[in-house]
Scaffold this motif. Structure first.
Motif, PDB file in Angstrom:
ATOM      1  N   TRP A   1      39.927  95.758  -9.274  1.00 50.23           N
ATOM      2  CA  TRP A   1      40.017  94.395  -9.768  1.00 50.23           C
ATOM      3  C   TRP A   1      41.045  94.341 -10.887  1.00 50.23           C
ATOM      4  CZ3 TRP A   1      35.954  97.659  -9.677  1.00 50.23           C
ATOM      5  CH2 TRP A   1      35.479  98.166 -10.887  1.00 50.23           C
ATOM      6  N   PRO A   2      41.872  93.278 -10.892  1.00 48.57           N
ATOM      7  CA  PRO A   2      43.042  93.265 -11.777  1.00 48.57           C
ATOM      8  C   PRO A   2      42.758  92.667 -13.152  1.00 48.57           C
ATOM      9  CG  PRO A   2      43.106  91.364 -10.337  1.00 48.57           C
ATOM     10  CD  PRO A   2      41.859  92.134  -9.958  1.00 48.57           C
ATOM     11  N   ALA A   3      43.557  93.056 -14.113  1.00 49.81           N
ATOM     12  CA  ALA A   3      43.582  92.382 -15.407  1.00 49.81           C
ATOM     13  C   ALA A   3      44.262  91.029 -15.218  1.00 49.81           C
ATOM     14  CB  ALA A   3      44.344  93.223 -16.426  1.00 49.81           C
ATOM     15  N   LEU A   4      43.976  90.110 -16.121  1.00 46.82           N
ATOM     16  CA  LEU A   4      44.552  88.772 -16.023  1.00 46.82           C
ATOM     17  C   LEU A   4      46.074  88.830 -16.076  1.00 46.82           C
ATOM     18  CD1 LEU A   4      44.346  85.676 -16.024  1.00 46.82           C
ATOM     19  CD2 LEU A   4      44.080  85.781 -18.519  1.00 46.82           C
ATOM     20  N   GLY A   5      46.710  88.302 -15.026  1.00 47.82           N
ATOM     21  CA  GLY A   5      48.167  88.245 -14.976  1.00 47.82           C
ATOM     22  C   GLY A   5      48.845  89.589 -14.805  1.00 47.82           C
ATOM     23  N   GLU A   6      48.090  90.596 -14.416  1.00 48.73           N
ATOM     24  CA  GLU A   6      48.633  91.955 -14.313  1.00 48.73           C
ATOM     25  C   GLU A   6      49.853  92.037 -13.405  1.00 48.73           C
ATOM     26  OE1 GLU A   6      47.129  96.319 -12.614  1.00 48.73           O
ATOM     27  OE2 GLU A   6      45.647  94.811 -13.204  1.00 48.73           O
ATOM     28  N   HIS A   7      49.889  91.217 -12.365  1.00 46.66           N
ATOM     29  CA  HIS A   7      50.953  91.335 -11.361  1.00 46.66           C
ATOM     30  C   HIS A   7      51.899  90.133 -11.368  1.00 46.66           C
ATOM     31  CE1 HIS A   7      47.366  93.595  -9.917  1.00 46.66           C
ATOM     32  NE2 HIS A   7      48.284  94.529  -9.731  1.00 46.66           N
ATOM     33  N   THR A   8      51.902  89.354 -12.432  1.00 48.86           N
ATOM     34  CA  THR A   8      52.707  88.132 -12.469  1.00 48.86           C
ATOM     35  C   THR A   8      54.177  88.418 -12.202  1.00 48.86           C
ATOM     36  OG1 THR A   8      51.169  87.047 -13.999  1.00 48.86           O
ATOM     37  CG2 THR A   8      53.405  86.160 -13.879  1.00 48.86           C
ATOM     38  N   ARG A   9      54.765  89.329 -12.959  1.00 50.09           N
ATOM     39  CA  ARG A   9      56.192  89.602 -12.800  1.00 50.09           C
ATOM     40  C   ARG A   9      56.473  90.196 -11.422  1.00 50.09           C
ATOM     41  NH1 ARG A   9      58.736  89.043 -17.636  1.00 50.09           N
ATOM     42  NH2 ARG A   9      60.595  90.090 -16.837  1.00 50.09           N
ATOM     43  N   GLU A  10      55.634  91.112 -10.977  1.00 50.39           N
ATOM     44  CA  GLU A  10      55.812  91.752  -9.673  1.00 50.39           C
ATOM     45  C   GLU A  10      55.834  90.719  -8.553  1.00 50.39           C
ATOM     46  OE1 GLU A  10      53.196  95.188  -8.809  1.00 50.39           O
ATOM     47  OE2 GLU A  10      52.443  93.969  -7.146  1.00 50.39           O
ATOM     48  N   ILE A  11      54.911  89.789  -8.589  1.00 47.88           N
ATOM     49  CA  ILE A  11      54.798  88.796  -7.515  1.00 47.88           C
ATOM     50  C   ILE A  11      55.966  87.814  -7.552  1.00 47.88           C
ATOM     51  CG2 ILE A  11      53.402  86.849  -6.699  1.00 47.88           C
ATOM     52  CD1 ILE A  11      50.930  88.496  -7.661  1.00 47.88           C
ATOM     53  N   LEU A  12      56.327  87.361  -8.745  1.00 45.85           N
ATOM     54  CA  LEU A  12      57.441  86.414  -8.842  1.00 45.85           C
ATOM     55  C   LEU A  12      58.756  87.053  -8.406  1.00 45.85           C
ATOM     56  CD1 LEU A  12      56.561  84.541 -12.162  1.00 45.85           C
ATOM     57  CD2 LEU A  12      56.280  83.731  -9.805  1.00 45.85           C
ATOM     58  N   LYS A  13      58.922  88.329  -8.688  1.00 45.95           N
ATOM     59  CA  LYS A  13      60.138  89.014  -8.216  1.00 45.95           C
ATOM     60  C   LYS A  13      60.170  89.077  -6.688  1.00 45.95           C
ATOM     61  CE  LYS A  13      61.680  91.852 -12.069  1.00 45.95           C
ATOM     62  NZ  LYS A  13      62.109  93.203 -12.503  1.00 45.95           N
ATOM     63  N   GLU A  14      59.002  89.240  -6.083  1.00 49.58           N
ATOM     64  CA  GLU A  14      58.940  89.323  -4.619  1.00 49.58           C
ATOM     65  C   GLU A  14      59.434  88.048  -3.945  1.00 49.58           C
ATOM     66  OE1 GLU A  14      55.079  92.355  -4.313  1.00 49.58           O
ATOM     67  OE2 GLU A  14      54.946  90.308  -3.550  1.00 49.58           O
ATOM     68  N   VAL A  15      59.307  86.907  -4.634  1.00 51.20           N
ATOM     69  CA  VAL A  15      59.765  85.651  -4.028  1.00 51.20           C
ATOM     70  C   VAL A  15      61.090  85.190  -4.626  1.00 51.20           C
ATOM     71  CG1 VAL A  15      57.504  84.864  -3.262  1.00 51.20           C
ATOM     72  CG2 VAL A  15      58.257  84.315  -5.586  1.00 51.20           C
ATOM     73  N   GLY A  16      61.805  86.132  -5.243  1.00 47.34           N
ATOM     74  CA  GLY A  16      63.196  85.873  -5.577  1.00 47.34           C
ATOM     75  C   GLY A  16      63.509  85.420  -6.987  1.00 47.34           C
ATOM     76  N   TYR A  17      62.547  85.442  -7.883  1.00 48.40           N
ATOM     77  CA  TYR A  17      62.828  85.017  -9.254  1.00 48.40           C
ATOM     78  C   TYR A  17      63.514  86.133 -10.042  1.00 48.40           C
ATOM     79  CZ  TYR A  17      60.139  80.686  -8.898  1.00 48.40           C
ATOM     80  OH  TYR A  17      59.695  79.433  -8.544  1.00 48.40           O
ATOM     81  N   SER A  18      64.455  85.732 -10.880  1.00 45.30           N
ATOM     82  CA  SER A  18      65.126  86.688 -11.757  1.00 45.30           C
ATOM     83  C   SER A  18      64.275  86.918 -13.001  1.00 45.30           C
ATOM     84  CB  SER A  18      66.494  86.140 -12.183  1.00 45.30           C
ATOM     85  OG  SER A  18      66.324  84.997 -13.011  1.00 45.30           O
ATOM     86  N   ASP A  19      64.603  87.962 -13.765  1.00 46.06           N
ATOM     87  CA  ASP A  19      63.876  88.244 -15.004  1.00 46.06           C
ATOM     88  C   ASP A  19      63.935  87.061 -15.957  1.00 46.06           C
ATOM     89  OD1 ASP A  19      63.099  90.772 -14.184  1.00 46.06           O
ATOM     90  OD2 ASP A  19      64.831  91.765 -15.097  1.00 46.06           O
ATOM     91  N   GLN A  20      65.106  86.430 -16.032  1.00 41.91           N
ATOM     92  CA  GLN A  20      65.261  85.278 -16.928  1.00 41.91           C
ATOM     93  C   GLN A  20      64.391  84.117 -16.480  1.00 41.91           C
ATOM     94  OE1 GLN A  20      69.312  83.962 -17.352  1.00 41.91           O
ATOM     95  NE2 GLN A  20      68.825  82.480 -18.969  1.00 41.91           N
ATOM     96  N   GLU A  21      64.341  83.873 -15.186  1.00 45.31           N
ATOM     97  CA  GLU A  21      63.502  82.785 -14.668  1.00 45.31           C
ATOM     98  C   GLU A  21      62.020  83.084 -14.897  1.00 45.31           C
ATOM     99  OE1 GLU A  21      65.983  80.959 -10.907  1.00 45.31           O
ATOM    100  OE2 GLU A  21      65.166  83.005 -10.739  1.00 45.31           O
ATOM    101  N   ILE A  22      61.651  84.338 -14.724  1.00 42.11           N
ATOM    102  CA  ILE A  22      60.244  84.713 -14.932  1.00 42.11           C
ATOM    103  C   ILE A  22      59.838  84.468 -16.373  1.00 42.11           C
ATOM    104  CG2 ILE A  22      58.638  86.669 -14.973  1.00 42.11           C
ATOM    105  CD1 ILE A  22      60.182  87.778 -12.527  1.00 42.11           C
ATOM    106  N   GLU A  23      60.737  84.742 -17.325  1.00 44.13           N
ATOM    107  CA  GLU A  23      60.436  84.505 -18.733  1.00 44.13           C
ATOM    108  C   GLU A  23      60.143  83.027 -19.003  1.00 44.13           C
ATOM    109  OE1 GLU A  23      59.878  86.277 -21.490  1.00 44.13           O
ATOM    110  OE2 GLU A  23      59.804  87.995 -20.135  1.00 44.13           O
ATOM    111  N   SER A  24      60.828  82.139 -18.266  1.00 43.33           N
ATOM    112  CA  SER A  24      60.596  80.705 -18.476  1.00 43.33           C
ATOM    113  C   SER A  24      59.303  80.233 -17.828  1.00 43.33           C
ATOM    114  CB  SER A  24      61.778  79.898 -17.905  1.00 43.33           C
ATOM    115  OG  SER A  24      61.826  79.998 -16.493  1.00 43.33           O
ATOM    116  N   ILE A  25      58.836  80.970 -16.812  1.00 41.80           N
ATOM    117  CA  ILE A  25      57.598  80.598 -16.121  1.00 41.80           C
ATOM    118  C   ILE A  25      56.373  81.221 -16.783  1.00 41.80           C
ATOM    119  CG2 ILE A  25      56.325  80.802 -13.939  1.00 41.80           C
ATOM    120  CD1 ILE A  25      59.102  80.901 -12.554  1.00 41.80           C
TER     121      ILE A  25
END
Length: 406
Positions: free
Chosen positions: A379-403
């Motif tokens: 079972w995951p920690a809250l938001g543990e995979h946020t960056r990983e998942i957003l990268k999988e659908v094409g978001y850049s590091d800069q875009e992830i920071e804004s989300i």
């Protein structure tokens, strides 16, 4: 303490092996019903992306825990999932969720239908972006009914469905079952319906919408036996299966504890009467047939109430099991950790969680010979995979920071 092998090595993420491996599920659910559904899908191999608010699922804070937000209640509903934390009030986060939905096979929520529509998470909106999507949701009452938007939780549905009344105490007052039976049953049923819809899509290529109301789900479950005369449109003649409702239907006291025992056939009842030292009761007109026993269920079970007091639990088991009469010790929850059968089957699996340490995971009940399900993620920690998942659908590091700022 569980007497079994200890999880001595760090348990890492493994490859899912179940029949739904390769299926992506966007899980916008909370509490019990929805998470129960998606954990079943995750156990079967699906990639479950659990979308949480920045505060997290409320069950994170229920039950004992070693770290904040990682309580036992949450643990038992959210293995085999990845967590992404999004503030859907922010347009960029909402856009990210919609992009995720475009990549998904299944989208699941258990919010009220009006709320989903206002958020743009309804079937019409999401299927326009992803026509192959299976959109599944459960709420208290039937879609399109006058009660569609009524709030509903397990306790409420237990009350209005009549099952709390069926579970009344000796004083006749309704009582809730000591488990969230409606939520869990509806969650399991929703998972089954999603499997059916995926099978339909395999044949036709078509996605579709599923809505499952809690009220009708528990009624379909309960009324199998309790509709009784209502089956023939004669409810005034009586509702409820008498064998289920007799106060004598319970584990029976023995000399040193309690035993669960049930006989069904004439042969089993004959053997049971003989074991209790009253063999002639099988010829008693009240007990000589299935119909007679059903009509005299209180008197029948009263004989067991008295008869079982004659011996210890182990003495009864030694006599009744060889006679092929279903029986067993009436366990407490604590007894389960020392139960010989559960030890034999390995039901309580030791698991080394990467942050929570040594834990226990109840085994997945189903066994598949070709595509065995497995526990492939803790079972995951809250938001543990946020960056990983957003990268999988094409978001850049800069875009992830804004989300989702770190």
């Amino acid at each position: 303490m569980l007497r079994t092998r200890k999880a001595t090595e760090e348990t890492s993420v493994t490859k899912p092996t179940g029949p739904l491996a390769g299926i992506r599920v966007i899980d916008v659910t909370t509490v019990v019903l929805g998470p129960m559904c998606t954990q079943i899908l995750g156990d079967m191999g699906a990639d479950i992306i659990k979308v949480e608010t920045t505060d997290g699922d409320s069950t994170r804070h229920i039950g004992p825990s070693r770290a904040p937000g990682m309580g036992s209640y949450f643990a038992n509903l959210n293995r085999n999932k990845r967590s992404i934390a999004l503030n859907l009030k922010q347009p960029a986060a909402k856009a990210a969720l919609l992009r995720l939905a475009e990549t998904a096979d299944v989208f699941v929520h258990n919010m009220r239908l009006g709320a989903a529509q206002r958020l743009g998470l309804d079937y019409k909106t999401l299927s326009a972006r992803n026509p192959r999507l299976i959109h599944a949701c459960a709420s208290g009452f039937r879609k399109g009914s006058s009660m569609q938007e009524f709030p509903a939780y397990d306790d409420l549905i237990q009350g209005v469905s009549g099952i709390a009344a069926l579970n009344a105490g000796p004083d006749g007052a309704p009582r809730y079952f000591p488990t969230v039976i409606v939520d869990k049953l509806t969650g399991a049923m929703l998972a089954s319906m999603i499997g059916m819809a995926l099978f339909h899509r395999e044949r036709t290529g078509e996605g579709q919408e599923i809505h499952l109301p809690m009220m009708e789900t528990i009624l379909s479950f309960t009324l199998v036996e309790h509709l009784w005369h209502g089956t023939f449109n004669e409810p005034e003649k009586g509702l409820g299966y008498p064998r289920m409702l007799t106060p004598h239907r319970r584990p029976y006291r023995t000399k040193d504890g309690y035993i669960s025992v049930i006989a069904h056939s004439d042969a089993q009842w004959g053997k049971l009467f003989e074991a209790m030292g009253v063999p002639d009761l099988i010829n008693d007109p009240r007990f000589s047939s299935v119909q007679a026993r059903s009509a005299n269920i209180d008197a029948l079970y009263a004989t067991l109430t008295e008869g079982m007091k004659q011996r210890t639990t182990d003495e009864w088991l030694a006599e009744l099991r060889p006679a092929d009469i279903p029986c067993g010790k009436a366990n407490t929850l604590a007894d389960l950790f020392g139960d010989a059968y559960l030890a034999e089957t390995g039901y309580f699996e030791p698991y080394r969680h990467p942050t929570e340490g040594d834990t226990i995971i109840p085994a997945i009940p189903a066994r598949f010979s070709k595509s065995p399900p497995n526990v492939h993620r803790p079972w995951p920690a809250l938001g543990e995979h946020t960056r990983e998942i957003l990268k999988e659908v094409g978001y850049s590091d800069q875009e992830i920071e804004s989300i989702a700022p770190a």
